[in-house]
Design a protein around this motif. Structure first.
Motif, PDB file in Angstrom:
ATOM      1  N   PRO A  70     -24.091  -7.951   3.748  1.00 18.71           N
ATOM      2  CA  PRO A  70     -25.078  -6.739   3.958  1.00 18.71           C
ATOM      3  C   PRO A  70     -24.759  -6.107   5.447  1.00 18.71           C
ATOM      4  O   PRO A  70     -24.279  -6.981   6.287  1.00 18.71           O
ATOM      5  CB  PRO A  70     -26.519  -7.594   3.943  1.00 18.71           C
ATOM      6  N   VAL A  71     -25.137  -5.052   5.429  1.00 19.70           N
ATOM      7  CA  VAL A  71     -24.874  -4.294   6.723  1.00 19.70           C
ATOM      8  C   VAL A  71     -26.207  -3.402   6.962  1.00 19.70           C
ATOM      9  O   VAL A  71     -26.967  -3.068   6.013  1.00 19.70           O
ATOM     10  CB  VAL A  71     -23.805  -3.376   6.936  1.00 19.70           C
ATOM     11  N   ALA A  72     -26.209  -2.868   8.329  1.00 17.23           N
ATOM     12  CA  ALA A  72     -27.357  -1.803   8.520  1.00 17.23           C
ATOM     13  C   ALA A  72     -27.288  -0.578   7.604  1.00 17.23           C
ATOM     14  O   ALA A  72     -25.970  -0.064   7.482  1.00 17.23           O
ATOM     15  CB  ALA A  72     -27.434  -1.380   9.863  1.00 17.23           C
ATOM     16  N   MET A  73     -28.130   0.154   7.235  1.00 13.02           N
ATOM     17  CA  MET A  73     -28.213   1.427   6.570  1.00 13.02           C
ATOM     18  C   MET A  73     -27.883   2.518   7.438  1.00 13.02           C
ATOM     19  O   MET A  73     -28.620   2.802   8.340  1.00 13.02           O
ATOM     20  CB  MET A  73     -29.556   1.538   5.790  1.00 13.02           C
ATOM     21  N   VAL A  74     -26.730   3.054   7.038  1.00 10.34           N
ATOM     22  CA  VAL A  74     -26.162   4.417   8.025  1.00 10.34           C
ATOM     23  C   VAL A  74     -27.400   5.368   7.566  1.00 10.34           C
ATOM     24  O   VAL A  74     -27.400   6.023   6.686  1.00 10.34           O
ATOM     25  CB  VAL A  74     -24.900   4.696   7.701  1.00 10.34           C
ATOM     26  N   GLY A  75     -27.890   6.037   8.947  1.00 11.14           N
ATOM     27  CA  GLY A  75     -28.563   7.308   8.733  1.00 11.14           C
ATOM     28  C   GLY A  75     -30.047   6.950   8.675  1.00 11.14           C
ATOM     29  O   GLY A  75     -30.697   7.769   8.819  1.00 11.14           O
ATOM     30  N   VAL A  76     -30.171   5.457   8.871  1.00 11.16           N
ATOM     31  CA  VAL A  76     -31.571   4.894   8.766  1.00 11.16           C
ATOM     32  C   VAL A  76     -31.650   3.936   9.833  1.00 11.16           C
ATOM     33  O   VAL A  76     -32.362   4.230  10.837  1.00 11.16           O
ATOM     34  CB  VAL A  76     -31.961   4.227   7.263  1.00 11.16           C
ATOM     35  N   GLU A  77     -30.778   2.928   9.888  1.00  8.71           N
ATOM     36  CA  GLU A  77     -30.690   1.981  10.989  1.00  8.71           C
ATOM     37  C   GLU A  77     -29.505   2.093  11.856  1.00  8.71           C
ATOM     38  O   GLU A  77     -29.472   1.191  12.821  1.00  8.71           O
ATOM     39  CB  GLU A  77     -30.756   0.507  10.243  1.00  8.71           C
ATOM     40  N   THR A  78     -28.932   3.027  11.554  1.00 17.32           N
ATOM     41  CA  THR A  78     -27.860   3.441  12.486  1.00 17.32           C
ATOM     42  C   THR A  78     -27.277   4.991  12.339  1.00 17.32           C
ATOM     43  O   THR A  78     -27.236   5.318  11.280  1.00 17.32           O
ATOM     44  CB  THR A  78     -26.393   2.567  12.603  1.00 17.32           C
ATOM     45  N   GLY A  79     -26.488   5.356  13.285  1.00 15.74           N
ATOM     46  CA  GLY A  79     -26.227   6.682  13.300  1.00 15.74           C
ATOM     47  C   GLY A  79     -24.626   6.798  12.970  1.00 15.74           C
ATOM     48  O   GLY A  79     -24.150   5.818  12.621  1.00 15.74           O
ATOM     49  N   GLY A  80     -24.211   8.058  12.857  1.00 14.70           N
ATOM     50  CA  GLY A  80     -22.901   8.222  12.630  1.00 14.70           C
ATOM     51  C   GLY A  80     -22.849   9.693  11.934  1.00 14.70           C
ATOM     52  O   GLY A  80     -23.584  10.401  11.559  1.00 14.70           O
ATOM     53  N   CYS A  81     -21.473  10.102  11.888  1.00 13.90           N
ATOM     54  CA  CYS A  81     -21.136  11.563  11.675  1.00 13.90           C
ATOM     55  C   CYS A  81     -20.929  11.575  10.124  1.00 13.90           C
ATOM     56  O   CYS A  81     -20.464  10.612   9.317  1.00 13.90           O
ATOM     57  CB  CYS A  81     -19.692  11.914  12.133  1.00 13.90           C
ATOM     58  N   ALA A  82     -21.734  12.624   9.237  1.00 10.31           N
ATOM     59  CA  ALA A  82     -21.249  12.848   7.931  1.00 10.31           C
ATOM     60  C   ALA A  82     -21.121  14.437   7.764  1.00 10.31           C
ATOM     61  O   ALA A  82     -21.292  15.153   8.654  1.00 10.31           O
ATOM     62  CB  ALA A  82     -22.807  12.591   7.118  1.00 10.31           C
ATOM     63  N   TYR A  83     -20.337  14.707   6.509  1.00 17.54           N
ATOM     64  CA  TYR A  83     -19.842  16.257   6.168  1.00 17.54           C
ATOM     65  C   TYR A  83     -20.955  16.379   5.132  1.00 17.54           C
ATOM     66  O   TYR A  83     -21.087  15.799   4.131  1.00 17.54           O
ATOM     67  CB  TYR A  83     -18.602  16.196   5.984  1.00 17.54           C
ATOM     68  N   ARG A  84     -21.573  17.490   5.276  1.00 20.33           N
ATOM     69  CA  ARG A  84     -22.366  18.079   4.330  1.00 20.33           C
ATOM     70  C   ARG A  84     -21.552  18.971   3.026  1.00 20.33           C
ATOM     71  O   ARG A  84     -20.072  19.061   3.517  1.00 20.33           O
ATOM     72  CB  ARG A  84     -23.350  19.321   4.728  1.00 20.33           C
ATOM     73  N   MET A  85     -22.031  19.074   1.996  1.00 18.19           N
ATOM     74  CA  MET A  85     -21.217  19.576   1.028  1.00 18.19           C
ATOM     75  C   MET A  85     -20.437  20.778   1.428  1.00 18.19           C
ATOM     76  O   MET A  85     -19.402  21.150   0.499  1.00 18.19           O
ATOM     77  CB  MET A  85     -22.004  19.842  -0.390  1.00 18.19           C
ATOM     78  N   ASP A  86     -20.897  21.687   2.244  1.00 15.14           N
ATOM     79  CA  ASP A  86     -19.989  22.991   2.605  1.00 15.14           C
ATOM     80  C   ASP A  86     -19.151  22.595   3.785  1.00 15.14           C
ATOM     81  O   ASP A  86     -18.708  23.546   4.278  1.00 15.14           O
ATOM     82  CB  ASP A  86     -21.009  23.860   3.223  1.00 15.14           C
ATOM     83  N   ASN A  87     -18.751  21.142   3.995  1.00 18.29           N
ATOM     84  CA  ASN A  87     -17.935  20.822   4.855  1.00 18.29           C
ATOM     85  C   ASN A  87     -18.343  21.048   6.356  1.00 18.29           C
ATOM     86  O   ASN A  87     -17.339  21.078   7.254  1.00 18.29           O
ATOM     87  CB  ASN A  87     -16.390  21.368   4.696  1.00 18.29           C
ATOM     88  N   VAL A  88     -19.616  21.044   6.641  1.00 21.56           N
ATOM     89  CA  VAL A  88     -20.064  21.245   7.956  1.00 21.56           C
ATOM     90  C   VAL A  88     -20.516  19.808   8.403  1.00 21.56           C
ATOM     91  O   VAL A  88     -21.239  18.935   7.852  1.00 21.56           O
ATOM     92  CB  VAL A  88     -21.257  21.946   8.066  1.00 21.56           C
ATOM     93  N   PRO A  89     -19.919  19.222   9.385  1.00 26.79           N
ATOM     94  CA  PRO A  89     -20.248  17.953   9.985  1.00 26.79           C
ATOM     95  C   PRO A  89     -21.665  18.190  10.854  1.00 26.79           C
ATOM     96  O   PRO A  89     -22.074  18.783  11.678  1.00 26.79           O
ATOM     97  CB  PRO A  89     -19.129  17.545  11.067  1.00 26.79           C
ATOM     98  N   ILE A  90     -22.252  16.787  10.547  1.00 25.89           N
ATOM     99  CA  ILE A  90     -23.689  16.632  11.121  1.00 25.89           C
ATOM    100  C   ILE A  90     -23.782  15.170  11.359  1.00 25.89           C
ATOM    101  O   ILE A  90     -23.493  14.179  10.666  1.00 25.89           O
ATOM    102  CB  ILE A  90     -24.838  16.738   9.949  1.00 25.89           C
TER     103      ILE A  90
END
Length: 441
Positions: free
Chosen positions: A386-406
């Motif tokens: 088990p690990v921390a939930m990304v976007g809830v308990e830790t941050g990090g880069c993600a790409y939206r469906m239109d290829n915009v990094p957030i």
């Protein structure tokens, strides 16, 4: 006193809504409330406080029960499995950060693994088509502010992307779309009447498996050439009428989903949809976009793409070069042919989605699953970490469906002593180096 965290990114679907307000406890450990999220997105945050949540790694025993082990034991077992295996399937990645992916890919290079993501059973057809013919696309912000003609083809965002229509495609009032829904013409093309179709001005029911023919008919109608009486169950008069409406739009967008990628034609359906979009650009502004599902499956394709030149099913078993071939290096095909010696799953649940034969094959291999919660795949794994939930308990880069990094945000602290994906993979990577320095001992 409880406090509110604003402008939170939702780590559920590819829309990556960025306006959530999360209420957290004063000790910053528990989520108390979620505002602005859809029902599924809110549930993702509320899972953080599940009372039965697993907080330490588990190893399956001979009798099928699980025994709690330490992170160090789990890391050592995983690293030894990766080093010993000559061909490890490393599948998932769609619900973790791009930073974690890059570390995982480094491990795959060292041990000769095969890195694959959820596109292999989702929008892989779209990615093949885009490699073939390119894609005239745009951002979701452009659609909100400019699009007055919106086509949903083979997708149902009312269920899969619940806030997509209210934030970007149908209802919002944009800079050049001040009337909102009233200023847009909405079309839904599908083989059945969906909840998205209920929001559309026009529903075009295409005969199942005839999407390619209908898209080709629209291209023909746009040029003003002759058509047969019906194409895919749609009368030619309706095709000419809608084609003319497309040509007179100021800005049109085609959103397409797995109704195109999973029917007869597959990537060729996307090829011709892209070519229809190009044809339309001779008359007006038109764009096309895939409705990506998992919140960072687009990011996985981006990271693999800039590292190896392929967006999914990347075979690194030769170590000196990356290979990709649909049907050869894709996860389900590898499992069905029993070509891998071990399975490493992260941020995914193939046990709930893969064909049963593929998962039976997987259950016979040494298997590690990295996921915050118990799921179908963890129950057939030798090790569940088990690990921390990304976007809830830790941050990090993600790409939206239109290829915009957030950049996603950390909202609350993870359970005490729990590692993040990035931390865990870094430790596994270090242990792999140690074992390989000793000759794989």
């Amino acid at each position: 006193m409880p406090k509110e965290v604003t402008d939170v990114i939702c780590p559920f679907c590819g829309t990556l809504c960025d306006d959530l307000i999360i209420t957290v406890s004063d000790d910053n450990k528990t989520i108390l409330g979620v505002k602005n999220a859809c029902a599924i997105g809110a549930e993702k945050f509320n899972h953080q406080r599940l009372p039965g949540r697993v907080k330490r790694p588990r190893m399956r025993q001979a009798d099928g029960t699980y025994k709690e082990i330490t992170y160090d034991e789990a890391i050592d077992w995983t690293a030894k499995m990766l080093v010993k295996s000559r061909k490890t399937l490393m599948y998932g990645w769609a619900s973790t950060s791009c930073q974690a992916m890059s570390i995982g890919h480094e491990i795959a290079e060292k041990v000769g693994g095969i890195v694959d993501n959820c596109a292999t059973v989702c929008h892989g057809s779209s990615l093949i088509a885009i490699e073939d013919v390119g894609v005239p696309s745009c951002t979701l912000g452009e659609i909100k502010n400019r699009a007055d003609c919106v086509i949903f083809w083979g997708c149902n965002p009312a269920h899969a992307h619940p806030r997509h229509m209210s934030r970007y495609s149908i209802f919002p009032r944009g800079f050049f779309t001040v009337k909102g829904h009233k200023g847009r013409k909405i079309y839904a093309v599908d083989c059945r009447y969906t909840d998205t179709a209920k929001c559309a001005d026009e529903f075009i029911q295409v005969q199942q498996g005839f999407d390619y023919e209908l898209l080709n008919a629209f291209r023909t109608a746009v040029r003003g050439d002759a058509l047969p009486d019906t194409v895919g169950g749609v009368p030619k008069e309706k095709i000419y009428e809608i084609a003319e409406a497309f040509k007179t739009a100021r800005f049109g967008i085609i959103f397409f989903g797995m109704g195109l990628t999973h029917t007869m034609g597959r990537n060729h359906n996307i090829d011709i949809a892209i070519n229809l979009t190009r044809d339309m650009n001779e008359y007006t502004k038109f764009a096309i976009m895939a409705m990506r599902g998992h919140w960072n499956v687009t990011g996985s394709g981006q990271v693999l793409g800039w590292q190896y030149g392929f967006p999914y099913a990347v075979d690194l078993s030769r170590r000196d070069q990356a290979r990709h071939q649909t049907g050869e290096t894709t996860s389900v095909d590898l499992l069905n042919r029993s070509e891998v010696e071990a399975c490493f799953y992260i941020a995914t649940d193939p046990g709930a989605h893969f064909p049963v034969d593929a998962m039976i094959s997987s259950s016979r291999k040494p298997t590690v699953t990295i996921d915050p919660h118990i799921n179908c795949t963890t129950e057939i794994s030798d090790i569940h970490i088990p690990v921390a939930m990304v976007g809830v308990e830790t941050g990090g880069c993600a790409y939206r469906m239109d290829n915009v990094p957030i950049e996603t945000r950390k909202v609350v602290e993870p359970p005490e002593g729990m590692l993040t994906d990035e931390e865990l993979l870094t430790k596994i990577n270090k242990r792999v180096d140690e074992l390989m320095a000793k000759g794989g001992a």
